[in-house]
Structure formats: C-alpha cells, structure tokens
Scaffold this motif. Structure first.
Motif, mmCIF file in Angstrom:
data_model
loop_
_atom_site.group_PDB
_atom_site.id
_atom_site.type_symbol
_atom_site.label_atom_id
_atom_site.label_comp_id
_atom_site.label_asym_id
_atom_site.label_seq_id
_atom_site.Cartn_x
_atom_site.Cartn_y
_atom_site.Cartn_z
ATOM 1 N N ALA A 152 0.836 -1.201 0.000
ATOM 2 C CA ALA A 152 0.000 0.000 0.000
ATOM 3 C C ALA A 152 0.872 1.253 0.000
ATOM 4 O O ALA A 152 1.991 1.257 0.531
ATOM 5 C CB ALA A 152 -0.899 0.008 1.218
ATOM 6 N N ARG A 163 -6.896 -3.821 1.800
ATOM 7 C CA ARG A 163 -7.152 -2.392 1.949
ATOM 8 C C ARG A 163 -7.462 -2.001 3.391
ATOM 9 O O ARG A 163 -7.073 -0.935 3.860
ATOM 10 C CB ARG A 163 -8.311 -2.002 1.013
ATOM 11 C CG ARG A 163 -8.330 -0.551 0.622
ATOM 12 C CD ARG A 163 -9.392 -0.294 -0.428
ATOM 13 N NE ARG A 163 -9.091 -0.942 -1.686
ATOM 14 C CZ ARG A 163 -8.330 -0.420 -2.648
ATOM 15 N NH1 ARG A 163 -7.771 0.756 -2.454
ATOM 16 N NH2 ARG A 163 -8.115 -1.057 -3.771
ATOM 17 N N ARG A 197 -5.959 0.933 5.794
ATOM 18 C CA ARG A 197 -6.797 1.930 6.479
ATOM 19 C C ARG A 197 -6.467 1.969 7.981
ATOM 20 O O ARG A 197 -6.434 3.036 8.605
ATOM 21 C CB ARG A 197 -8.284 1.594 6.295
ATOM 22 C CG ARG A 197 -8.820 1.823 4.898
ATOM 23 C CD ARG A 197 -10.328 1.842 4.939
ATOM 24 N NE ARG A 197 -10.907 1.866 3.604
ATOM 25 C CZ ARG A 197 -11.451 0.808 3.008
ATOM 26 N NH1 ARG A 197 -11.496 -0.356 3.636
ATOM 27 N NH2 ARG A 197 -11.966 0.922 1.806
ATOM 28 N N SER A 223 -3.512 4.109 -2.026
ATOM 29 C CA SER A 223 -3.588 3.279 -3.233
ATOM 30 C C SER A 223 -2.982 1.929 -2.902
ATOM 31 O O SER A 223 -2.112 1.829 -2.029
ATOM 32 C CB SER A 223 -2.874 3.933 -4.420
ATOM 33 O OG SER A 223 -1.495 4.076 -4.154
ATOM 34 N N LEU A 224 -3.475 0.900 -3.597
ATOM 35 C CA LEU A 224 -3.071 -0.474 -3.275
ATOM 36 C C LEU A 224 -2.469 -1.137 -4.493
ATOM 37 O O LEU A 224 -3.001 -1.008 -5.610
ATOM 38 C CB LEU A 224 -4.294 -1.264 -2.793
ATOM 39 C CG LEU A 224 -4.040 -2.503 -1.922
ATOM 40 C CD1 LEU A 224 -3.440 -2.084 -0.590
ATOM 41 C CD2 LEU A 224 -5.332 -3.273 -1.710
ATOM 42 N N ASP A 237 -4.743 -1.345 -7.619
ATOM 43 C CA ASP A 237 -4.906 -0.047 -8.273
ATOM 44 C C ASP A 237 -3.892 0.194 -9.391
ATOM 45 O O ASP A 237 -3.844 1.283 -9.965
ATOM 46 C CB ASP A 237 -4.786 1.069 -7.227
ATOM 47 C CG ASP A 237 -5.889 1.008 -6.194
ATOM 48 O OD1 ASP A 237 -7.013 0.620 -6.558
ATOM 49 O OD2 ASP A 237 -5.625 1.324 -5.017
ATOM 50 N N GLN A 280 -9.689 5.997 0.342
ATOM 51 C CA GLN A 280 -8.991 5.280 -0.697
ATOM 52 C C GLN A 280 -9.824 5.322 -1.962
ATOM 53 O O GLN A 280 -11.044 5.474 -1.900
ATOM 54 C CB GLN A 280 -8.727 3.822 -0.285
ATOM 55 C CG GLN A 280 -9.945 2.950 -0.178
ATOM 56 C CD GLN A 280 -10.780 3.287 1.039
ATOM 57 O OE1 GLN A 280 -10.267 3.745 2.043
ATOM 58 N NE2 GLN A 280 -12.088 3.102 0.936
#
Length: 423
Positions: free
Chosen positions: A295, A355, A359, A389-390, A394, A422
């Motif tokens: 991430a 994700r 977070r 962003s991952l 992404d 995100q």
C-alpha cells in the motif's frame, strides 16, 4: 663537486712509489704519495680518496693493517683498497691481504697497461657500487618518508599450495602510524598471529597477486583496524609481495555522508523523493516476485500554514520533525516513510493484508498527528489528510499509484475531515 678520481699510493720503496705514481698521473688521475703506512693513513684520512694502492710489506705499518684500518673507519667507507706485492710474496700473505678487506691485489712487477686496466676495472666497480648505494639510499629515504603505508610480505602456502597466511618482512614508519602496529610487533610475525580476526579476503587478494604475478588495486574495510584502506599490492619476487596503502576512512565518511544527504531530507532525516521512488519501485518488484499486496499512503498536513504564520518557520520545522517521528512510530521498520514536499509525506506499507489493513495504519497516523504539538511552550494542533492506493489492485506503475493516492488525499481535504480515504 668535481669528477677527478683521487688515488693515494703508499710504498716504502721510493723508486716503485714514484714509478707507480707516474703511470697513474699519465692516465689523468690525481695522485698523492706516502712513503710508509703511518704517513699513508694520515693522508688517506685527510683526502678520503677513491682508491688506495698500498704495498703489502712495509717496516712501520704493513699493507693489510693499513687496509683493515681504512675499512674500520666509517668516514672512509667509499675508499677502495688495492694491495701491491712482489711475485715472491707467499700465497699465505696474499690470502692475509685479501682477508683484511682489500678489494684487489696486484703482483709486481706489473706493466703499465695491466696496472691501468686493473685500476680502471676496480674504479668501475666502485662507480657501480656507488650508484647502487645512491639508488638504495633514495628508495630507502622514499620508503621512510612516504606518506602512504608500505609493507613487504612473504606469502605462506598450505600443503596444497593455497595461500593461508602471510608474514611481515618490513614496514615503514607510515605503516606504524596508520595501523598502530610497531616494528617490534610486526616484523617476522604472521598476520594471523598478530591479528587472528583478519578477514580472509585480504589473504585471498594477496594470494592472487603472488600466484598470478598481477598487481591488484582495491578499496576495502578492515575490521582489525576499523578503517577503510585504498590498497595497491604487487609481486616483487617469488612468494613475496609489497603493499602500499592509504587510510581513506575520513574520505569514506564524507562520501557516505554525501550519499546520505543526497537521499534524505535534511530537516526530518526521512528518505527524500529520490530514495522514496527507488523504494517504491523495489517494493513493487519484490511484491510481484513473492506475491501479496503493498500500500501507498499519501499524507498532507491540514492547518500547517497558520503554525508558520503564527509561530514562525522555526516552530514549523519543529512540527514537521515531530510529525516525521510520529509517522515512523506507527509503521514497521520494513516500511518506508518519506518527506516529498513542504508538508507532504508518503508511506510505503509492505506486505499488507488488503485495503482494510492499510486503512488501519492510516488511522493510527491520523490519531498520532492529531495530538497537540508543543511550540514555544504552547500547544498547537494540525490535521492530516491521507489517501491510499493499493498494489496490485490499483495498478503496478509507481506513477499511477502515486496519482491515485494523491487524488484520494485531495478528496479527503475537500470533505474537510481528518481521516484517510482510498480510491
């Protein structure tokens, strides 16, 4: 200094003395005569000639004794001696003469041509010896006075012919100064005897020089001396090699500092944009190879400008440094936090569990930065917006991941809330 060759002839036989002197003078030599051993020694010490021709048998001091006294006088170390004798002189007397240190022997009677040839031959030898002595003196002076450390070694091979150790044969004063080892500690000793912790790479490198005959120039760190050295090693004869080296520890420190400065933010000591981009690229490659997710957090402070306006830029610097510390306290040592702008930071999270994991870390950072900062003995607060962003969800391009995280961060700012979103 003139180039005239000075010769002293010592003989108690007046006719032979002057005949010999006449022949030598005809060849251009500067000749001084003495009628006996005592007079001869006096003139020899006064003149310090290049060559002395002295009769073996004389009533006061004989030739061998004159020779021994010349050779024992350090001020006459450059004076050569040739003994003169009659053909009837016993071989035992000739032996005694040579044993006294004489450099040559002439049996009389001798023809002019032979005498001059023998004298010229002996003077050529003296000239060669002088040149060698001068050369040795120059190199010895260079060896003693050179700034670089210098050492002569003998390589030691195991029964299989593999280099396994080396012995110190000679070292110069600079070697002692740089390493702290004295001649008494080093000469004749093996390196593993003096420093058992010596790294094998030194023996291996020097071993290649001895086995191949090819010189090696390299830089390396020595644990034994806790120093960096620039080294030149070269073979001088079979199983012997010389090493000259310079202590480059301070230069290495400067180079490392310059390298560090080029890759880190001077205010917070965090990686700068250049190092961050390299770390992000490496993280993507590693994650692609091993699998999993990573991430990217894009962090921007809210309300930072009023801190500068109200308390000054020094206070702002204090806040930025504290923010950097707080961000680092929220992530793992395997993760990367970097400062890429005035109040902009980024974080690379390696091996995240999706994700929600990103977070969770983002919320820790928000909570940490929301805590008050002490500036000029007063509390002040700033907010923070974070975009996520991952990878690979992404994208797999660093620029795309940065763009997505940046857009997500600005979406947070527009909402005027201090939390992460995100895309």
């Amino acid at each position: 200094m003139d180039n005239i060759t000075r010769i002293v002839v010592v003989d108690d036989d007046a006719s032979l003395l002057f005949a010999t002197a006449r022949i030598l003078k005809s060849a251009g030599y500067e000749v001084t005569t003495a009628a006996g051993g005592a007079e001869g020694l006096e003139k020899i010490r006064e003149m310090r000639p290049d060559l002395v021709l002295v009769d073996v048998v004389m009533p006061d001091i004989d030739g061998p004794t004159v020779c021994r006294r010349i050779k024992a006088d350090p001020t006459l170390c450059g004076t050569y001696v040739m003994l003169l004798s009659s053909m009837q002189t016993a071989s035992s007397q000739q032996a005694e003469g040579l044993e006294s240190g004489a450099d040559g022997y002439i049996a009389r009677p001798v023809e002019k041509r032979e005498l001059l040839a023998r004298v010229a031959s002996l003077l050529r030898i003296k000239q060669i010896q002088n040149a060698l002595n001068e050369s040795e003196s120059r190199y010895r002076l260079l060896f003693q006075e050179m700034i670089s450390g210098c050492a002569l070694h003998e390589m030691i091979l195991d029964p299989s012919g593999i280099p396994c150790d080396y012995r110190f044969l000679e070292i110069n004063p600079a070697f002692e100064r740089i390493t702290g080892l004295t001649r008494e500690q080093a000469i004749g000793k093996r390196v593993l005897e003096i420093m058992p912790e010596t790294e094998s790479l030194w023996i291996e490198r020097y071993g290649r020089v001895v086995l191949t005959g090819e010189h090696e120039r390299f830089e390396s760190y020595s644990n034994s001396f806790n120093k960096h050295f620039e080294v030149l090693a070269y073979q001088i004869r079979e199983r012997q090699f010389a090493v000259t080296f310079t202590d480059i520890t301070e230069r290495k420190k400067v180079e490392e500092q310059l390298k560090y400065n080029a890759l880190h933010d001077s205010l917070t000591a965090l990686p700068n944009r250049r190092l961050f981009e390299d770390r992000l690229d490496q993280t993507i490659k590693t994650t692609q190879r091993l699998g999993g997710q990573a991430a990217l957090l894009y962090i921007d402070l809210d309300g930072f400008k009023p801190v500068n306006d109200l308390y000054g830029h020094d206070a702002g610097d204090i806040v930025l440094r504290d923010v950097a510390v707080r961000i680092q306290s929220c992530i793992r040592t395997s993760d990367t936090a970097a400062r890429i702008g005035g109040d902009e930071f980024v974080v690379i999270l390696q091996d995240v569990a999706g994700r929600e994991d990103a977070r969770r870390v983002s919320q820790k950072i928000v909570d940490a930065i929301r805590q008050p900062f002490m500036v000029s003995a007063q509390e002040c607060r700033v907010g923070v917006s974070i975009g996520i962003s991952l990878f690979p969800d992404d994208g797999n391009d660093p620029k795309i991941l940065m763009k997505i995280a940046d857009q997500a961060m600005y979406a947070v700012k527009k909402q005027r809330i201090g939390k992460q979103v995100q895309s």
